[in-house]
Motif scaffolding. Structure first.
Motif, PDB file in Angstrom:
ATOM      1  N   CYS A  41      -7.988 -34.325 -24.758  1.00  0.00           N
ATOM      2  CA  CYS A  41      -7.876 -33.548 -23.519  1.00  0.00           C
ATOM      3  C   CYS A  41      -9.119 -32.728 -23.216  1.00  0.00           C
ATOM      4  O   CYS A  41      -9.191 -32.080 -22.159  1.00  0.00           O
ATOM      5  CB  CYS A  41      -6.662 -32.619 -23.575  1.00  0.00           C
ATOM      6  SG  CYS A  41      -6.784 -31.306 -24.819  1.00  0.00           S
ATOM      7  N   GLY A  42     -10.107 -32.720 -24.105  1.00  0.00           N
ATOM      8  CA  GLY A  42     -11.327 -31.979 -23.863  1.00  0.00           C
ATOM      9  C   GLY A  42     -11.158 -30.479 -23.862  1.00  0.00           C
ATOM     10  O   GLY A  42     -11.970 -29.755 -23.278  1.00  0.00           O
ATOM     11  N   GLY A  43     -10.076 -29.976 -24.475  1.00  0.00           N
ATOM     12  CA  GLY A  43      -9.865 -28.533 -24.564  1.00  0.00           C
ATOM     13  C   GLY A  43      -8.923 -27.986 -23.510  1.00  0.00           C
ATOM     14  O   GLY A  43      -8.585 -26.811 -23.537  1.00  0.00           O
ATOM     15  N   ASP A  44      -8.484 -28.837 -22.564  1.00  0.00           N
ATOM     16  CA  ASP A  44      -7.622 -28.346 -21.478  1.00  0.00           C
ATOM     17  C   ASP A  44      -6.175 -28.211 -21.923  1.00  0.00           C
ATOM     18  O   ASP A  44      -5.392 -27.503 -21.299  1.00  0.00           O
ATOM     19  CB  ASP A  44      -7.722 -29.291 -20.282  1.00  0.00           C
ATOM     20  CG  ASP A  44      -7.123 -28.690 -19.019  1.00  0.00           C
ATOM     21  OD1 ASP A  44      -7.243 -27.464 -18.832  1.00  0.00           O
ATOM     22  OD2 ASP A  44      -6.500 -29.429 -18.232  1.00  0.00           O
ATOM     23  N   GLY A  45      -5.781 -28.897 -22.973  1.00  0.00           N
ATOM     24  CA  GLY A  45      -4.401 -28.829 -23.441  1.00  0.00           C
ATOM     25  C   GLY A  45      -3.460 -29.740 -22.690  1.00  0.00           C
ATOM     26  O   GLY A  45      -2.251 -29.741 -22.961  1.00  0.00           O
ATOM     27  N   ARG A  46      -3.973 -30.532 -21.764  1.00  0.00           N
ATOM     28  CA  ARG A  46      -3.131 -31.427 -20.971  1.00  0.00           C
ATOM     29  C   ARG A  46      -3.945 -32.649 -20.563  1.00  0.00           C
ATOM     30  O   ARG A  46      -5.177 -32.602 -20.486  1.00  0.00           O
ATOM     31  CB  ARG A  46      -2.598 -30.708 -19.721  1.00  0.00           C
ATOM     32  CG  ARG A  46      -3.701 -30.096 -18.862  1.00  0.00           C
ATOM     33  CD  ARG A  46      -3.177 -29.347 -17.670  1.00  0.00           C
ATOM     34  NE  ARG A  46      -4.276 -28.839 -16.851  1.00  0.00           N
ATOM     35  CZ  ARG A  46      -4.141 -28.354 -15.617  1.00  0.00           C
ATOM     36  NH1 ARG A  46      -2.944 -28.310 -15.060  1.00  0.00           N
ATOM     37  NH2 ARG A  46      -5.187 -27.908 -14.947  1.00  0.00           N
ATOM     38  N   VAL A  47      -3.236 -33.723 -20.273  1.00  0.00           N
ATOM     39  CA  VAL A  47      -3.858 -34.968 -19.831  1.00  0.00           C
ATOM     40  C   VAL A  47      -3.028 -35.519 -18.680  1.00  0.00           C
ATOM     41  O   VAL A  47      -1.845 -35.204 -18.538  1.00  0.00           O
ATOM     42  CB  VAL A  47      -3.942 -36.003 -20.973  1.00  0.00           C
ATOM     43  CG1 VAL A  47      -4.895 -35.536 -22.063  1.00  0.00           C
ATOM     44  CG2 VAL A  47      -2.561 -36.294 -21.548  1.00  0.00           C
ATOM     45  N   GLU A  66       3.302 -30.220 -12.569  1.00  0.00           N
ATOM     46  CA  GLU A  66       2.126 -30.233 -13.433  1.00  0.00           C
ATOM     47  C   GLU A  66       2.292 -29.273 -14.615  1.00  0.00           C
ATOM     48  O   GLU A  66       2.693 -28.118 -14.448  1.00  0.00           O
ATOM     49  CB  GLU A  66       0.889 -29.799 -12.629  1.00  0.00           C
ATOM     50  CG  GLU A  66       0.546 -30.704 -11.451  1.00  0.00           C
ATOM     51  CD  GLU A  66      -0.353 -31.843 -11.876  1.00  0.00           C
ATOM     52  OE1 GLU A  66      -0.887 -31.801 -12.999  1.00  0.00           O
ATOM     53  OE2 GLU A  66      -0.529 -32.780 -11.072  1.00  0.00           O
ATOM     54  N   ILE A  67       1.980 -29.757 -15.815  1.00  0.00           N
ATOM     55  CA  ILE A  67       1.832 -28.859 -16.967  1.00  0.00           C
ATOM     56  C   ILE A  67       0.613 -27.968 -16.719  1.00  0.00           C
ATOM     57  O   ILE A  67      -0.411 -28.417 -16.196  1.00  0.00           O
ATOM     58  CB  ILE A  67       1.651 -29.673 -18.259  1.00  0.00           C
ATOM     59  CG1 ILE A  67       2.979 -30.309 -18.670  1.00  0.00           C
ATOM     60  CG2 ILE A  67       1.096 -28.826 -19.393  1.00  0.00           C
ATOM     61  CD1 ILE A  67       3.985 -29.333 -19.215  1.00  0.00           C
ATOM     62  N   GLY A  68       0.709 -26.681 -17.073  1.00  0.00           N
ATOM     63  CA  GLY A  68      -0.379 -25.764 -16.819  1.00  0.00           C
ATOM     64  C   GLY A  68      -1.510 -25.888 -17.823  1.00  0.00           C
ATOM     65  O   GLY A  68      -1.369 -26.494 -18.884  1.00  0.00           O
ATOM     66  N   PRO A  69      -2.675 -25.306 -17.502  1.00  0.00           N
ATOM     67  CA  PRO A  69      -3.790 -25.285 -18.457  1.00  0.00           C
ATOM     68  C   PRO A  69      -3.363 -24.656 -19.776  1.00  0.00           C
ATOM     69  O   PRO A  69      -2.564 -23.722 -19.818  1.00  0.00           O
ATOM     70  CB  PRO A  69      -4.839 -24.422 -17.743  1.00  0.00           C
ATOM     71  CG  PRO A  69      -4.501 -24.519 -16.287  1.00  0.00           C
ATOM     72  CD  PRO A  69      -3.004 -24.629 -16.236  1.00  0.00           C
ATOM     73  N   GLY A  70      -3.892 -25.191 -20.868  1.00  0.00           N
ATOM     74  CA  GLY A  70      -3.530 -24.676 -22.178  1.00  0.00           C
ATOM     75  C   GLY A  70      -2.111 -25.023 -22.584  1.00  0.00           C
ATOM     76  O   GLY A  70      -1.557 -24.403 -23.490  1.00  0.00           O
ATOM     77  N   GLY A  71      -1.497 -26.014 -21.920  1.00  0.00           N
ATOM     78  CA  GLY A  71      -0.118 -26.373 -22.237  1.00  0.00           C
ATOM     79  C   GLY A  71       0.889 -25.402 -21.662  1.00  0.00           C
ATOM     80  O   GLY A  71       2.004 -25.287 -22.177  1.00  0.00           O
ATOM     81  N   GLY A  72       0.512 -24.696 -20.580  1.00  0.00           N
ATOM     82  CA  GLY A  72       1.423 -23.738 -19.952  1.00  0.00           C
ATOM     83  C   GLY A  72       2.631 -24.412 -19.335  1.00  0.00           C
ATOM     84  O   GLY A  72       2.679 -25.632 -19.183  1.00  0.00           O
ATOM     85  N   PRO A  73       3.664 -23.606 -18.971  1.00  0.00           N
ATOM     86  CA  PRO A  73       4.908 -24.184 -18.440  1.00  0.00           C
ATOM     87  C   PRO A  73       4.652 -25.001 -17.179  1.00  0.00           C
ATOM     88  O   PRO A  73       3.790 -24.664 -16.363  1.00  0.00           O
ATOM     89  CB  PRO A  73       5.771 -22.945 -18.144  1.00  0.00           C
ATOM     90  CG  PRO A  73       4.797 -21.807 -18.047  1.00  0.00           C
ATOM     91  CD  PRO A  73       3.677 -22.138 -18.980  1.00  0.00           C
ATOM     92  N   ALA A  74       5.421 -26.066 -17.037  1.00  0.00           N
ATOM     93  CA  ALA A  74       5.236 -26.978 -15.908  1.00  0.00           C
ATOM     94  C   ALA A  74       5.741 -26.355 -14.617  1.00  0.00           C
ATOM     95  O   ALA A  74       6.695 -25.559 -14.612  1.00  0.00           O
ATOM     96  CB  ALA A  74       5.959 -28.290 -16.177  1.00  0.00           C
ATOM     97  N   GLY A  75       5.088 -26.706 -13.522  1.00  0.00           N
ATOM     98  CA  GLY A  75       5.586 -26.328 -12.204  1.00  0.00           C
ATOM     99  C   GLY A  75       6.755 -27.210 -11.806  1.00  0.00           C
ATOM    100  O   GLY A  75       7.276 -27.996 -12.596  1.00  0.00           O
ATOM    101  N   ASP A  76       7.186 -27.088 -10.571  1.00  0.00           N
ATOM    102  CA  ASP A  76       8.313 -27.862 -10.072  1.00  0.00           C
ATOM    103  C   ASP A  76       7.822 -29.080  -9.297  1.00  0.00           C
ATOM    104  O   ASP A  76       6.704 -29.100  -8.779  1.00  0.00           O
ATOM    105  CB  ASP A  76       9.197 -26.997  -9.166  1.00  0.00           C
ATOM    106  CG  ASP A  76       9.818 -25.820  -9.914  1.00  0.00           C
ATOM    107  OD1 ASP A  76      10.027 -25.960 -11.132  1.00  0.00           O
ATOM    108  OD2 ASP A  76      10.068 -24.783  -9.286  1.00  0.00           O
ATOM    109  N   THR A 123       1.191 -36.969 -12.959  1.00  0.00           N
ATOM    110  CA  THR A 123       0.922 -35.536 -13.104  1.00  0.00           C
ATOM    111  C   THR A 123       0.233 -35.271 -14.437  1.00  0.00           C
ATOM    112  O   THR A 123       0.082 -36.163 -15.270  1.00  0.00           O
ATOM    113  CB  THR A 123       2.225 -34.718 -13.063  1.00  0.00           C
ATOM    114  OG1 THR A 123       3.066 -35.127 -14.141  1.00  0.00           O
ATOM    115  CG2 THR A 123       2.953 -34.895 -11.753  1.00  0.00           C
ATOM    116  N   ALA A 124      -0.164 -34.016 -14.626  1.00  0.00           N
ATOM    117  CA  ALA A 124      -0.684 -33.577 -15.918  1.00  0.00           C
ATOM    118  C   ALA A 124       0.490 -33.318 -16.859  1.00  0.00           C
ATOM    119  O   ALA A 124       1.470 -32.673 -16.481  1.00  0.00           O
ATOM    120  CB  ALA A 124      -1.518 -32.313 -15.763  1.00  0.00           C
ATOM    121  N   VAL A 125       0.390 -33.830 -18.080  1.00  0.00           N
ATOM    122  CA  VAL A 125       1.426 -33.631 -19.096  1.00  0.00           C
ATOM    123  C   VAL A 125       0.791 -33.015 -20.338  1.00  0.00           C
ATOM    124  O   VAL A 125      -0.434 -32.990 -20.485  1.00  0.00           O
ATOM    125  CB  VAL A 125       2.126 -34.965 -19.456  1.00  0.00           C
ATOM    126  CG1 VAL A 125       2.802 -35.560 -18.232  1.00  0.00           C
ATOM    127  CG2 VAL A 125       1.133 -35.952 -20.056  1.00  0.00           C
TER     128      VAL A 125
END
Length: 383
Positions: free
Chosen positions: A205-211, A238-248, A141-143
């Motif tokens: 991360c190229g500006g996305d805040g997650r990898v 998945e961690i959200g764009p910009g380091g947003g809270p992760a989904g389930d 997933t994205a972290v």
């Protein structure tokens, strides 16, 4: 001393973003000046607005969790939402419900967004479904980017206002049609609706805040799960764009067939082949059950073909309950196809003692009312 922003909203330190948002909505509806003109209520509204502003921002919330106060470090104004253009109750609704209380232009979409849910399937044996198990799964997933911590920027650089949309997050175009000039709005293609661009993005991360990253997690599977059920692991998606809270993360159960038992809800079914003599005289057979190990099943004398025998409470556990289903044994009476002379003589002598019995041809209706089908109906209805 740092303020207790969690206590102001009445939530725990482990509260999710949704729980924080719900707590703020509830308090804002009670304390907003348009609803409650009391001076104490207005001061309380400013406090809860500031608390939500802090706890809804991942970076500010990190400062709070480390024992600091981001509002003091920013100048201590504490104006929060009350000083950020929330002039009426309609503005509060607009912030949460997408413009219910306002007919103004759409605001820029925040760069920090919630992450998506993920789905993973895992195979379980019938025994694992019965007892419950902890499965160690590999998740891709994205972290959160460990270099910029979700900010998306390189070093101390900051996002800047988008030059294409001027920070509005959308661009407008005018087209001519037979109705006249038609103005349409769409998300800005440069900033993708956020109103900001990152001129010096994070190298990783190229500006996305997650990898994207592959990681191992332990998924607790409760006893009693069945094929197709999904177990929810909160904030493991998945961690959200910009380091947003992760989904389930949802783990879907794929139950494997068993060699002996067939599952029907919480009940287990099996077939037992009973020799003709044991069916006539009665017998005891040992069944190796899923949860209780070897268990004796009594076959009563005079058992007929197609009858069932039930072991109460020896089936599958009911999900999140101490109750259990039943084990249903379907009895298949086996008639020998080859007899030696001694066995044939014994059966003839037995037949001679049963003068009243003879082979008969019955109608389908008679068989339905008093034969095999009636016995099956009686067996199941007795459960």
């Amino acid at each position: 001393m740092a303020r207790d922003y969690y206590g102001i909203l009445g939530v725990g330190r482990n509260a999710t973003d949704q729980e924080i948002k719900r707590a703020y909505r509830k308090l804002a509806r009670e304390l907003h000046p348009d609803v409650n003109p009391d001076a104490d209520a207005q001061e309380k509204f400013r406090e809860v607005s500031t608390a939500y502003e802090v706890l809804s921002d991942p970076e500010k919330r990190r400062i709070v969790d480390m024992g600091g106060d981001p509002m003091e470090s920013a100048g201590g104004g504490g104006a929060g939402f009350a000083g950020a253009g929330f002039g009426g109750l309609g503005d509060v609704f607009e912030a949460f419900f997408g413009g219910m209380g306002s007919a103004g232009p759409r605001r820029p979409r925040g760069r920090v967004q919630p992450g998506a849910d993920s789905l993973l399937r895992t195979r379980l044996s019938l025994a694992e479904c019965a007892v419950g198990v902890t499965k160690h799964l590999t998740v891709d997933t994205a972290v959160l980017c460990d270099v910029c911590q979700g900010a998306g920027t390189n070093g101390n650089s900051k996002p800047v206002r988008c030059e294409t949309c001027g920070g509005a997050g959308e661009v407008q175009t005018v087209q001519r049609s037979f109705l006249g000039q038609v103005m349409t709005s769409r998300p800005c293609p440069t900033c993708r609706g956020t109103g900001e661009t990152i001129p010096d993005p994070c190298r990783k991360c190229g500006g996305d805040g997650r990898v994207r990253s592959r990681r191992e997690i332990a998924a607790p599977i409760p006893a009693g799960v069945a094929n197709g059920m999904r177990v929810r692991l909160a904030a493991q998606g998945e961690i959200g764009p910009g380091g947003g809270p992760a989904g389930d993360l949802y783990v879907e159960i794929v139950e494997q067939p068993h060699d002996m038992f067939v599952r029907d809800g919480d009940d287990l079914h099996c077939t037992i082949r009973v020799p003709m003599v044991d069916a006539a005289l009665g017998a005891t057979v040992v069944i190796n059950t899923i949860l209780d190990g070897p268990t004796e099943l009594t076959i009563p004398a005079g058992t007929q073909p197609g009858e069932v025998s039930v072991l109460r409470g020896h089936g599958m556990p009911k999900l999140r309950s101490s109750a259990r289903g039943d084990l249903v044994a379907h009895l298949d009476i086996v008639v020998p196809t080859k007899l030696d002379s001694k066995q044939s003589d014994l059966l003839r002598k037995y037949k001679a003692t049963r003068n009243g019995e003879r082979t008969e041809v019955l109608s389908a209706q008679s068989e339905h009312n008093s034969g095999l089908f009636a016995r099956l109906r009686a067996s199941f209805s007795g459960r």
